[in-house]
Design a protein around this motif. Structure first.
Motif, PDB file in Angstrom:
ATOM      1  N   LEU A   1       0.768  -1.259  -0.090  1.00 21.12           N
ATOM      2  CA  LEU A   1       0.021   0.043   0.044  1.00 21.12           C
ATOM      3  C   LEU A   1       0.825   1.155  -0.151  1.00 21.12           C
ATOM      4  CD1 LEU A   1      -3.081   0.363   0.130  1.00 21.12           C
ATOM      5  CD2 LEU A   1      -2.923   0.683   2.485  1.00 21.12           C
TER       6      LEU A   1
ATOM      7  N   THR B   1       2.035   5.484  -0.741  1.00 20.93           N
ATOM      8  CA  THR B   1       1.804   6.934  -0.817  1.00 20.93           C
ATOM      9  C   THR B   1       3.109   7.571  -1.354  1.00 20.93           C
ATOM     10  OG1 THR B   1       0.893   9.115  -0.166  1.00 20.93           O
ATOM     11  CG2 THR B   1       2.043   7.398   1.371  1.00 20.93           C
TER      12      THR B   1
ATOM     13  N   ASP C   1       2.694  14.288   0.910  1.00 21.67           N
ATOM     14  CA  ASP C   1       2.510  13.416   2.131  1.00 21.67           C
ATOM     15  C   ASP C   1       2.854  14.070   3.128  1.00 21.67           C
ATOM     16  OD1 ASP C   1       1.882  11.416   0.358  1.00 21.67           O
ATOM     17  OD2 ASP C   1       3.935  10.447   0.364  1.00 21.67           O
TER      18      ASP C   1
ATOM     19  N   LYS D   1      -0.850  11.517   7.125  1.00 18.69           N
ATOM     20  CA  LYS D   1      -1.316  10.815   5.958  1.00 18.69           C
ATOM     21  C   LYS D   1      -0.984   9.371   5.873  1.00 18.69           C
ATOM     22  CE  LYS D   1      -1.671  10.468   0.641  1.00 18.69           C
ATOM     23  NZ  LYS D   1      -1.156  11.329  -0.654  1.00 18.69           N
TER      24      LYS D   1
ATOM     25  N   LEU E   1      -2.827   5.816   6.343  1.00 19.07           N
ATOM     26  CA  LEU E   1      -2.560   4.642   5.254  1.00 19.07           C
ATOM     27  C   LEU E   1      -2.099   3.478   6.061  1.00 19.07           C
ATOM     28  CD1 LEU E   1      -2.471   4.277   2.164  1.00 19.07           C
ATOM     29  CD2 LEU E   1       0.121   4.237   2.460  1.00 19.07           C
ATOM     30  N   CYS E   2      -1.302   3.577   7.307  1.00 14.07           N
ATOM     31  CA  CYS E   2      -0.962   2.352   8.059  1.00 14.07           C
ATOM     32  C   CYS E   2      -2.162   1.649   8.464  1.00 14.07           C
ATOM     33  CB  CYS E   2       0.157   2.795   8.740  1.00 14.07           C
ATOM     34  SG  CYS E   2       1.823   3.169   8.149  1.00 14.07           S
TER      35      CYS E   2
ATOM     36  N   LYS F   1      -5.114   1.731   7.295  1.00 19.13           N
ATOM     37  CA  LYS F   1      -5.850   1.084   6.306  1.00 19.13           C
ATOM     38  C   LYS F   1      -5.214  -0.043   5.877  1.00 19.13           C
ATOM     39  CE  LYS F   1      -7.741   1.902   1.823  1.00 19.13           C
ATOM     40  NZ  LYS F   1      -7.707   2.721   0.602  1.00 19.13           N
TER      41      LYS F   1
ATOM     42  N   VAL G   1       3.684  -1.115   3.558  1.00 19.12           N
ATOM     43  CA  VAL G   1       3.529   0.146   3.186  1.00 19.12           C
ATOM     44  C   VAL G   1       4.556   0.741   2.702  1.00 19.12           C
ATOM     45  CG1 VAL G   1       2.958   2.376   4.353  1.00 19.12           C
ATOM     46  CG2 VAL G   1       1.563   0.411   5.230  1.00 19.12           C
TER      47      VAL G   1
END
Length: 232
Positions: free
Chosen positions: A51, A53, A58, A62, A66-67, A69, A86
């Protein structure tokens, strides 16, 4: 290894039939899969995802989101597996490592002047070492396409070897940026070159260039992995 020797090896690989590769990829895309097998395949695919970004905008917030998710891709369905890793820029590695502590999810980091790959070797190696020191378990490097397309295969090979060494215990993923390699033959040669130089994984693209990944290109790379493993 000399330039002549590496050129002779790479250009001695069988050529890729473009029409045939495109037809094989198209046929694979039409295959029907049983619902149960499809569900298992989807779970497997999720569990193998990095995953990612990789934007100039960034922020730590954010990356932490993301982590979260990554650990729970679907908060409404606990059966959905976590992702594998990630992927962030080197300066965000520490943030991701802290956010993912105890989850078993790895942290990958792009390095070596991603996405262009245009920087002095000293800078590429420093970038790599900094990301590993911050806790990255995988480094994603992108090859110097200019050197490759100019036929300077030894430069590309030696850069991969040097970055692999700088990775220490971390895995190395080599990104070919296939959209800039122009031909399937070049994709096959770059795949073999990267694996011969010590890549743990090879990847199609950075996602910053169009075209990025395509099914025929992916098929050519998978066949290169298969053939390399048969003789390695």
């Amino acid at each position: 290894m000399t330039v002549t020797e590496e050129r002779a090896f790479l250009h001695g690989l069988p050529g890729v039939d473009r029409v045939g590769a495109e037809e094989r990829a198209a046929r694979l895309a039409t295959r029907s899969i049983k619902a149960s097998a499809k569900a298992e395949a989807i779970d497997l695919a999720i569990s193998m995802v990095d995953l990612t970004t990789l934007e100039g905008a960034d922020t730590a917030g954010k990356v932490r989101a993301l982590c979260a998710k990554a650990a729970h891709p679907d908060p409404s369905d606990a059966s959905v597996p976590a992702v594998a890793a990630v992927c962030v820029y080197p300066d965000m590695v520490e943030v991701a490592v802290r956010a993912l502590a105890g989850t078993g999810i790895g942290v990958a980091s792009v390095a070596t002047a991603f996405p262009s790959g245009r920087a002095p070797m000293e800078a590429k190696l420093a970038d790599t070492r900094a990301a590993v020191a911050a806790g990255a378990a995988e480094i994603d490097m992108v090859i110097d396409r200019g050197a490759f397309l100019s036929g300077d295969y030894v430069k590309v090979f030696e850069e991969i070897v040097a970055v692999k060494d700088a990775c220490g215990p971390a895995h190395l993923k080599v990104i070919l940026e296939t959209g800039e390699l122009a031909t399937f033959d070049n994709v096959r040669r770059a795949s073999w070159l990267a694996m011969r130089a010590g890549a743990d994984f090879i990847k199609t693209s950075t996602g910053k260039v169009s075209p990025a990944a395509t099914l025929p290109v992916t098929l050519v790379m998978l066949e290169a992995v298969r053939d390399y493993r048969a003789v390695a």
